[in-house]
Design a protein around this motif. Structure first.
Motif, PDB file in Angstrom:
ATOM      1  N   ASN A   1     -12.545  12.188  -4.071  1.00 50.41           N
ATOM      2  CA  ASN A   1     -11.668  13.564  -3.699  1.00 50.41           C
ATOM      3  C   ASN A   1     -12.104  14.454  -2.727  1.00 50.41           C
ATOM      4  OD1 ASN A   1      -9.477  11.536  -3.964  1.00 50.41           O
ATOM      5  ND2 ASN A   1      -9.061  12.087  -5.853  1.00 50.41           N
TER       6      ASN A   1
ATOM      7  N   ARG B   1     -10.415  10.492   0.124  1.00 50.74           N
ATOM      8  CA  ARG B   1      -9.569  10.994   0.367  1.00 50.74           C
ATOM      9  C   ARG B   1      -9.059  12.785   0.062  1.00 50.74           C
ATOM     10  NH1 ARG B   1      -6.123  10.213  -4.969  1.00 50.74           N
ATOM     11  NH2 ARG B   1      -4.335  10.407  -3.293  1.00 50.74           N
TER      12      ARG B   1
ATOM     13  N   ASP C   1      -3.954  13.271   2.248  1.00 50.95           N
ATOM     14  CA  ASP C   1      -3.570  12.287   1.512  1.00 50.95           C
ATOM     15  C   ASP C   1      -2.484  12.684   0.236  1.00 50.95           C
ATOM     16  OD1 ASP C   1      -4.965  10.417   3.315  1.00 50.95           O
ATOM     17  OD2 ASP C   1      -6.706  11.350   2.367  1.00 50.95           O
TER      18      ASP C   1
END
Ligand code: PEP
Ligand code: MG
Length: 606
Positions: free
Chosen positions: A430, A467, A489
């Motif tokens: 992420n 993400r 996200d």
């Protein structure tokens, strides 16, 4: 010159005479749990970049020789300078320069400096650089206490002379390699059995990186708040620490016996035998408690009413993944990449170096997700002297920090983004962006992420999907959550900064530490509404500030609807224990009353 040998005391602190030293207590901010008991090593932060390690008995002679050679070389250098001045006839033109060189030569050859340094090497088995800086601290204190301003100023000369010797030694590596790998707890085959604790006026996060490899069992600083980055790194090292202890570095002397109570924020200096026994007992109790908690490692973090809670780790370096896994974290919720950028004398890590570091973290987590935050330098995380990082301004916490710094240098930022995207080819990653507040910052950031992908495509280089997440750590961001949810996200709430900016309290300033309040109604409102909005839209939300690792806050955060916590590995198991005892249905009602209270802190013990 007035220079003293280090005070020699019996190595057994329990052997005290009636006229022995007086016990006193210094209070500060409790930052890292546990008790450390050891002898004080007073170190100016600027001297922390000197290696600290122990030499063995048969290496002592070689270490003294190394020091002697460096000292002789500096003496030769000064004599050459003097001769140069004489030849140019500059002695007459600049008599003060010639006099200064005389002073330097005298200081360098001072018997007490030399014998003091020898003491640290012979008696304590310190490496030469550490011995030299230890003795410098001892003598510098005496200069500080002098009445005569002329003599007081000679301290600067002494520091310069020592700096020259250190510089020469830097070019001549010790025949004894500085140990790498796990931090030793104390001198092994040497005379002293006591651990050492570091006492400093200040330690920068870059100092702390150095400190991570060192031999110290705990530390105390005069300055700093509970969520200053120095305190955060201490927590990650899981060693007892107290910051903001005001004049500790003046009150405590080299070699004093010191107890650091990292739970209470108390430093006991020259403790009596009774106090030593009491704290020794507490220390053992702490170890038993840790042992007990370690059994929870494989227990799923589920509340009494069956809510599954995600416990993630905050890390500073790729190697910290080991501690994250050991603590049973289910991923990394915050990798503070700025620590790769600090303490490098201005040379920032290039894309390749960063890629290697991120890949190591990703692989180290063995398939668990890693949230890599883009660089957040500035404020109390300066790079190095001479490198633009926003910390040389009047209000660095409000200045060119984090994403602002990145957007001001797109080439640097793009290199980091490419490195992160490439690391994402090796596991779940992420990408988290700190300190966003404006819609145009969001747009620029996302455009640069897209640009980084295009650049990798153009190079034909492999990269992975990420993400995208934003940190909510400025009140303006917490008040415009829908904007963030449209573009990202997931969100991660940085309570350290959110509290700092909501309450206008410098998180690193011990003078206002009493006003730094995680349960101030305004902070709670921002937290609660951010969590609620994310949940309503089915978007992930976590807290990665120090609040997430504070067991006193676990129930409140659960009650506010938080289901993902990111903290230092050392705190994961204690927080899990709280979770296992919690019922979120009951906590939800209670949390609403805390949220509505004029004095929420009063309800926190309910
Ligand atoms: C925060 O502000 O809460 C946070 C996690 O970021 P940092 O402590 O690195 O500023
Ligand atoms: Mg922050």
């Amino acid at each position: 010159m007035v220079a003293a040998r280090p005070r020699r005391r019996g190595s057994d602190p329990l052997r005290r005479t009636e006229d022995g030293p007086v016990t006193f207590v210094v209070h500060g901010q409790a930052v890292s749990r546990g008790i450390a008991i050891g002898r004080a090593v007073i170190v100016a932060s600027s001297r922390l970049d000197v290696a600290h390690y122990f030499v063995t008995g048969d290496q002592v002679g070689a270490e003294i020789d190394r020091l002697r050679r460096a000292r002789d070389e500096v003496a030769d250098e000064i004599v050459r300078l003097q001769q140069g001045l004489a030849v140019q006839g500059a002695n007459d033109a600049h008599p003060e320069l010639a006099a200064l060189l005389d002073v330097h030569l005298m200081l360098l050859q001072d018997e007490q400096l030399t014998s003091g340094v020898k003491h640290w090497i012979v008696e304590r088995h310190y490496n030469a650089e550490w011995a030299l800086t230890s003795q410098l601290e001892v003598i510098a204190r005496q200069f500080d206490e002098m009445e005569d301003p002329y003599l007081r100023e000679r301290k600067a000369d002494l520091e310069q002379v020592v700096e020259r010797v250190l510089r020469v030694m830097r070019g001549v590596a010790s025949p004894v390699a500085a140990p790498s790998g796990p931090r030793p707890t104390g001198p092994q085959d040497v005379g002293s059995e006591a651990p050492l604790v570091l006492i400093a006026h200040d330690l920068s996060p870059a100092d702390m990186l150095q400190f991570k490899q060192s031999v110290f069992a705990g530390f105390v600083t005069d300055v700093g708040g509970k969520t200053s980055h120095t305190a955060i790194v201490a927590r990650s090292m899981d060693i007892p620490a107290v910051v903001g202890a005001r004049s500790a570095s003046h009150l405590i002397q080299q070699d004093d016996w010191v107890i650091i109570d990292g739970d209470a924020g108390v430093v006991v200096v020259e403790p009596s035998a009774v106090l030593l026994a009491e704290y020794g007992f507490k220390q053992r109790q702490g170890e038993v408690e840790r042992e007990r908690l370690s059994r929870l490692k494989n227990t799923p973090a589920v509340t009494l009413d069956g809510q599954k809670i995600e416990l993630l780790a905050n890390i500073e370096q790729p190697g910290d993944a080991v501690a994250a896994l050991k603590a049973g974290a289910v991923g990394v919720g915050l990798f503070r990449t700025e620590f790769l950028f600090m303490g490098r004398n201005g040379k920032l890590p290039d894309e390749e170096e960063q890629y290697e570091a991120y890949r190591r973290a990703v692989e180290g987590m063995q398939g668990l997700p890693v949230t890599i935050r883009t660089v957040d330098v500035g404020a109390d995380k300066p790079l190095d002297r001479g490198v633009r990082s926003g910390d040389d301004h009047l209000n660095p916490a409000l200045g060119l920090r984090a994403i602002r710094w990145s957007l001001a240098d797109p080439a640097m930022f793009l290199a980091q983004l490419r490195a992160i995207l490439r690391a994402a080819a090796h596991g779940a990653v992420n990408l988290l962006v700190p300190m966003l507040a404006h819609a145009h910052e969001i747009r620029q950031t996302l455009a640069l992420v897209a640009r980084a992908r295009e650049q990798l495509d153009a190079r034909g280089q492999v990269y992975g999907q990420v993400r995208l997440g934003a940190m909510i750590e400025i009140p303006a961001a917490a008040l415009t959550v829908p904007l963030f949810l449209r573009h990202f996200d997931f969100l991660s709430i940085g309570t350290n900064d959110l509290i700092q900016y909501t309450l206008a309290i410098d998180r690193a300033d011990e003078a206002v530490a009493h006003l730094y309040d995680p349960v101030h109604p305004a902070v709670l409102q921002l937290l609660a509404s951010t969590i609620a909005q994310c949940r309503a839209q089915g978007k992930g939300v976590s807290v990665c500030g120090e609040m997430a690792g504070d067991v006193a806050m676990t129930r409140l955060l659960l009650g506010l609807g938080l289901r993902s916590f990111s903290m230092h590995p050392s705190q994961v198991l204690a927080v899990k224990q709280q979770i296992l005892r919690s019922d979120t249905v009951r906590l939800q009602t209670w949390a609403q009353s805390v949220l509505a209270a004029e004095d929420p802190a009063a309800l926190m013990t309910d």
